[in-house]
Design a protein around this motif. Structure first.
Motif: not given
Length: 367
Positions: A98-122
């Motif tokens: 989410n922090r990386v996405k927030s940086e991109l949303i602010i700098r590149a002027k894109i939106k949350e729906e432009n991401f597909i996110t997955r999280n891993h524990v490995t």
């Protein structure tokens, strides 16, 4: 010569057939952002993150229209394996993504729906952003974009459902812990009540009476009947009064022992059991002693401070041990008996400082 022409013709035909296929292929570009182990803050200038971010922003800018149209999603994968448990690692990976996405949303002027996110524990402590950029001259079809949007919606729904299940499990555990704590507290309360019931003499106020009768056993032992009464105004304060009287003679009335005394007293009881007390006493009386050839007859008056302790024997009886210190003034006359006639031999007055009262008193609590 004919062979060269044939080979050139075959090569041109292969290029004609193969080039459109190559032109329709897509290239995957991955950008990696490093994180400090066990931390979730996104430090842009750290460990080459600034270079990766600049490359990614340039790529987004070159494909911004396609990204905003939803035809080219940014695939974000968060990773964490430096914490103790799976839940902690997964939560930290999510925060990092989410922090990386927030940086991109602010700098590149894109939106949350432009991401597909997955999280891993490995694997490690980083976040990757991947774009499947089509080669120039090709485009993402509407069917592919719709499929990606559907996949993203399913992913979000799965994450939401998992989060709800996690919260429900945490609530269930909290309720179970609260129930166990309540049961433990109730058990301790019951045990304490049982203890209070089993040992009333240790936990209840010893002197829980309002009115009682007293008998000083020391006075009775010297053939001086002694009786008293005490009124308990409240658990801490009481008013008591004691009286003694005796009249004895022997040896054909040549010897005599007679007296009477009245001693009112105010007491203050102390401590949790209200067993110790301090008091203020006044004493007055008359006496007639003739234990030798010369007798003494007169008045006494005085008072002082008393202290004592009441030991509980049973529900109705206490044993009161007390001592009084103070001052007595004794005014008396001396006499002899000659032919059954008292002959006066003078007057005396004495002052006494010291013990003025002592008792081992039986207390009978009426109510």
């Amino acid at each position: 010569m004919s062979r060269k022409i044939t080979f050139l013709t075959l090569f041109l035909w292969l290029m004609t057939v193969t080039f459109p296929v190559i032109a329709q292929q897509k290239t995957d570009t991955t950008y990696t952002f490093r994180f400090v182990p066990q931390k979730d803050m996104f430090y842009v200038p750290w460990n080459g993150n600034d270079t990766e971010l600049a490359r990614l922003l340039e790529c987004i800018e070159n494909n911004k229209a396609t990204i905003l149209d939803g035809k080219l999603p940014l695939l974000v994968d968060g990773y964490c394996n430096s914490l103790g448990g799976e839940a902690e690692n997964l939560a930290t990976a999510k925060i990092r993504a989410n922090r990386v996405k927030s940086e991109l949303i602010i700098r590149a002027k894109i939106k949350e729906e432009n991401f597909i996110t997955r999280n891993h524990v490995t694997e490690g402590d980083f976040v990757t952003v991947r774009l499947t950029v089509p080669v120039k001259g090709t485009a993402v079809t509407d069917a592919e974009a719709e499929a990606r949007r559907k996949a993203e919606a399913e992913r979000l729904e799965t994450e939401k459902r998992a989060e709800q299940e996690r919260l429900a499990e945490e609530q269930r555990k909290a309720e179970e812990e609260a129930r166990l704590a309540a049961e433990k507290a109730e058990a301790e309360k019951t045990a304490q009540q049982n203890k209070l019931t089993d040992t009333p003499s240790e936990t209840k106020i010893t002197n829980d009476y309002h009115f009682s009768l007293h008998a000083n056993l020391l006075r009775w032992a010297t053939l001086t009947p002694d009786l008293g009464a005490e009124w308990r105004i409240c658990p801490s304060w009481s008013i008591a009064v004691n009286g003694s009287w005796t009249s004895l003679s022997w040896s054909d009335k040549e010897r005599r022992y007679a007296l009477w005394e009245v001693a009112p007293e105010v007491r203050y009881y102390m401590g949790e059991k209200k067993a110790w007390y301090l008091g203020a006493m006044f004493k007055a009386g008359q006496f007639n002693y003739k234990l030798s050839e010369t007798g003494k007859q007169g008045d006494l008056m005085g008072g002082g401070i008393t202290a004592g302790y009441q030991l509980r024997l049973n529900k109705s009886l206490d044993l009161d041990c007390n001592l009084g210190l103070g001052y007595l003034n004794v005014d008396f006359e001396k006499y002899e008996v000659i032919d059954d006639v008292r002959v006066r031999r003078g007057n005396e007055t004495k002052d006494w400082y010291g013990p003025i009262n002592a008792g081992v008193t039986l207390v009978w609590k009426l109510f």
